[in-house]
Design a protein around this motif. Structure first.
Motif, PDB file in Angstrom:
ATOM      1  N   PHE A  67      -6.780  15.937  -2.214  1.00  0.00           N
ATOM      2  CA  PHE A  67      -5.956  15.300  -1.190  1.00  0.00           C
ATOM      3  C   PHE A  67      -4.946  16.331  -0.695  1.00  0.00           C
ATOM      4  CE2 PHE A  67      -3.775  11.018  -0.052  1.00  0.00           C
ATOM      5  CZ  PHE A  67      -4.004  11.303   1.276  1.00  0.00           C
ATOM      6  N   ASP A  84      -8.754   5.924  -2.521  1.00  0.00           N
ATOM      7  CA  ASP A  84      -8.868   4.664  -1.783  1.00  0.00           C
ATOM      8  C   ASP A  84      -8.096   4.675  -0.467  1.00  0.00           C
ATOM      9  OD1 ASP A  84     -10.481   3.086  -3.518  1.00  0.00           O
ATOM     10  OD2 ASP A  84      -8.805   3.070  -4.924  1.00  0.00           O
ATOM     11  N   ILE A  85      -7.771   5.866   0.023  1.00  0.00           N
ATOM     12  CA  ILE A  85      -6.969   5.954   1.237  1.00  0.00           C
ATOM     13  C   ILE A  85      -7.714   5.384   2.443  1.00  0.00           C
ATOM     14  CG2 ILE A  85      -5.936   7.606   2.875  1.00  0.00           C
ATOM     15  CD1 ILE A  85      -4.501   7.161   0.130  1.00  0.00           C
ATOM     16  N   ASN A  90       5.229  12.074   2.104  1.00  0.00           N
ATOM     17  CA  ASN A  90       4.874  13.364   1.517  1.00  0.00           C
ATOM     18  C   ASN A  90       4.258  14.298   2.565  1.00  0.00           C
ATOM     19  OD1 ASN A  90       5.389  13.377  -1.490  1.00  0.00           O
ATOM     20  ND2 ASN A  90       4.280  11.464  -1.304  1.00  0.00           N
ATOM     21  N   ILE A  91       3.445  13.726   3.432  1.00  0.00           N
ATOM     22  CA  ILE A  91       2.830  14.538   4.496  1.00  0.00           C
ATOM     23  C   ILE A  91       3.913  15.074   5.432  1.00  0.00           C
ATOM     24  CG2 ILE A  91       1.319  14.463   6.547  1.00  0.00           C
ATOM     25  CD1 ILE A  91      -0.387  12.391   5.016  1.00  0.00           C
ATOM     26  N   TYR A 106       7.035  15.548   4.837  1.00  0.00           N
ATOM     27  CA  TYR A 106       7.849  16.550   4.144  1.00  0.00           C
ATOM     28  C   TYR A 106       7.201  17.934   4.247  1.00  0.00           C
ATOM     29  CZ  TYR A 106       9.838  19.237   0.305  1.00  0.00           C
ATOM     30  OH  TYR A 106      10.404  20.231  -0.438  1.00  0.00           O
ATOM     31  N   ILE A 107       5.897  17.986   3.975  1.00  0.00           N
ATOM     32  CA  ILE A 107       5.184  19.267   4.016  1.00  0.00           C
ATOM     33  C   ILE A 107       5.109  19.792   5.459  1.00  0.00           C
ATOM     34  CG2 ILE A 107       2.940  20.399   3.636  1.00  0.00           C
ATOM     35  CD1 ILE A 107       2.548  18.432   1.268  1.00  0.00           C
ATOM     36  N   SER A 138       4.229   5.936   1.276  1.00  0.00           N
ATOM     37  CA  SER A 138       4.726   7.014   0.423  1.00  0.00           C
ATOM     38  C   SER A 138       3.955   8.305   0.698  1.00  0.00           C
ATOM     39  CB  SER A 138       4.582   6.586  -1.031  1.00  0.00           C
ATOM     40  OG  SER A 138       4.744   7.660  -1.886  1.00  0.00           O
ATOM     41  N   ILE A 139       2.658   8.186   0.918  1.00  0.00           N
ATOM     42  CA  ILE A 139       1.837   9.359   1.220  1.00  0.00           C
ATOM     43  C   ILE A 139       2.260   9.972   2.563  1.00  0.00           C
ATOM     44  CG2 ILE A 139      -0.519  10.053   1.869  1.00  0.00           C
ATOM     45  CD1 ILE A 139      -1.451   8.040  -0.313  1.00  0.00           C
ATOM     46  N   MET A 171       0.832  -1.207   0.000  1.00  0.00           N
ATOM     47  CA  MET A 171       0.000   0.000   0.000  1.00  0.00           C
ATOM     48  C   MET A 171       0.867   1.258   0.000  1.00  0.00           C
ATOM     49  SD  MET A 171      -3.091  -0.612  -0.259  1.00  0.00           S
ATOM     50  CE  MET A 171      -2.871  -2.109  -1.187  1.00  0.00           C
ATOM     51  N   HIS A 172       0.344   2.278  -0.639  1.00  0.00           N
ATOM     52  CA  HIS A 172       1.185   3.462  -0.764  1.00  0.00           C
ATOM     53  C   HIS A 172       0.925   4.482   0.328  1.00  0.00           C
ATOM     54  CE1 HIS A 172      -2.496   4.589  -2.486  1.00  0.00           C
ATOM     55  NE2 HIS A 172      -2.100   5.659  -3.073  1.00  0.00           N
TER      56      HIS A 172
END
Ligand code: ZN
Lengths: 219, 113
Positions: free
Chosen positions: B105, B38-39, B9-10, B12-13, B5-6, B1-2
């Protein structure tokens, strides 16, 4: 203390994807992102497209397999430059991976780049990788319920290829159900039933891509 | 599941914003995601908990709010909010639609010290 953020979670990928799009536009290169479950027949579709188009177009391939080099070798044996991406078990590729892969082609000048994404119907749907066309390959043996189960993939794609169409009758496949589900999720989606065994539908699919390539070069 | 990766990204921000505003600790992160996505919020919380260890966002609570799918009917011109997997105009039954919302998102805001 509350801080307003309002930043897209995929912002860094979107930025990198847009940069790639600029490069591909300048070079007149058309890019297809090919997604689908493992074993759906993505590589076979790529091989058939190459056979049809390689005399007219300069083609490059990026292969993102979880493991092994089998698919890359298959494509290389057709005389097509191919870069193998090692995803290291990841579930999708991102724009940064494509950027990295492009550095491995020396002085490239492709009309068409085909990118085989990791076999997975969920994760790749969230990531643009500089492509012009998002293609999902769905095979007959996977069943006719995939569109309903993974709507986001089909919502984000432009084209659906239904592969292994020659075995449709053995799998009790309800084509009407699939088309109805596609209509619900993505009314604009183009659907191409193909068989890489009999060659059924390959002409139509390659002509579609060829037209798109020329459209882009003219734009 | 990604979700992993998400989560990256969160983070990082969040780290970037924390640095910008000179924040010491992030206690809560509010995320808005469209119904099309589909999160799975539980997976996201779990992944974020792991990767945020030792960062400014360690222990931060992730709050996911789902945004409905919004469509514009290209035949009757009306806008609607609809339930997942039923892309059809509730007014005229047309399938000639444009999705105008539900694929968002983003990080809405964060609660910080
Ligand atoms: Zn309507």
């Amino acid at each position: 203390m509350e801080i307003k953020v309002l930043r897209n979670i995929f912002e860094s990928n979107i930025k990198q994807s847009d940069e790639l799009k600029k490069i591909f536009k300048n070079k007149g290169t058309y890019v297809v992102n090919i997604m689908g479950s493992p074993g759906a027949g993505k590589t076979s579709v790529i091989v058939e497209l190459i056979k049809k188009l390689k005399d007219e177009l300069k083609i490059g391939v990026i292969e993102a397999d979880c493991e092994g080099k089998i698919d890359a070798e298959k494509i290389n044996s057709l005389g097509i430059p191919v870069v193998q991406l090692n995803s290291g078990g990841a579930c999708h590729i991102e724009a940064a991976s494509v950027d990295k892969a492009m550095n491995n082609f020396e002085n490239w000048a492709f009309d068409l780049i085909l990118i085989e994404n990791i076999g997975n119907l969920v994760c790749p749907s969230d990531f643009e990788i500089g492509e012009d066309l998002r293609m999902v390959v769905l095979s007959i043996p996977e069943g006719d319920d995939k569109v309903a189960k993974y709507p986001k993939m089909f919502y984000t794609c432009d084209v659906m290829v239904i592969s292994k169409f020659d075995v449709k009758d053995y799998f009790n496949y309800n084509m009407q159900r699939v088309l109805t589900d596609v209509q619900r999720v993505n009314p604009k989606m183009e659907v191409f039933p193909v068989s890489c065994t009999t060659g059924y539908g390959i002409d139509k699919l390659s002509k579609f891509i060829k037209d798109k390539i020329f459209e882009k070069k003219l734009s | 599941m990604h979700e992993l990766s998400i989560s990256e990204n969160i983070l990082y921000i969040v780290e970037n914003e924390a640095h910008k505003h000179n924040l010491k600790r992030i206690k809560e992160i509010k995320i808005k995601t469209g119904e099309i996505s589909d999160i799975i919020p539980e997976n996201l919380e779990y992944c974020f908990e792991i990767i945020s260890k030792g960062t400014v966002a360690e222990g931060a609570k992730i709050i996911v709010e789902k945004l409905p799918i919004k469509i514009l009917c290209l035949d009757c011109g009306k806008e609607f909010t609809i339930k997942k997997k039923n892309l059809q105009c509730p007014e005229c039954n047309s399938k000639n639609l444009k999705i105008i919302g539900g694929n968002e998102f983003f990080i809405e805001s964060m609660e910080a010290e």
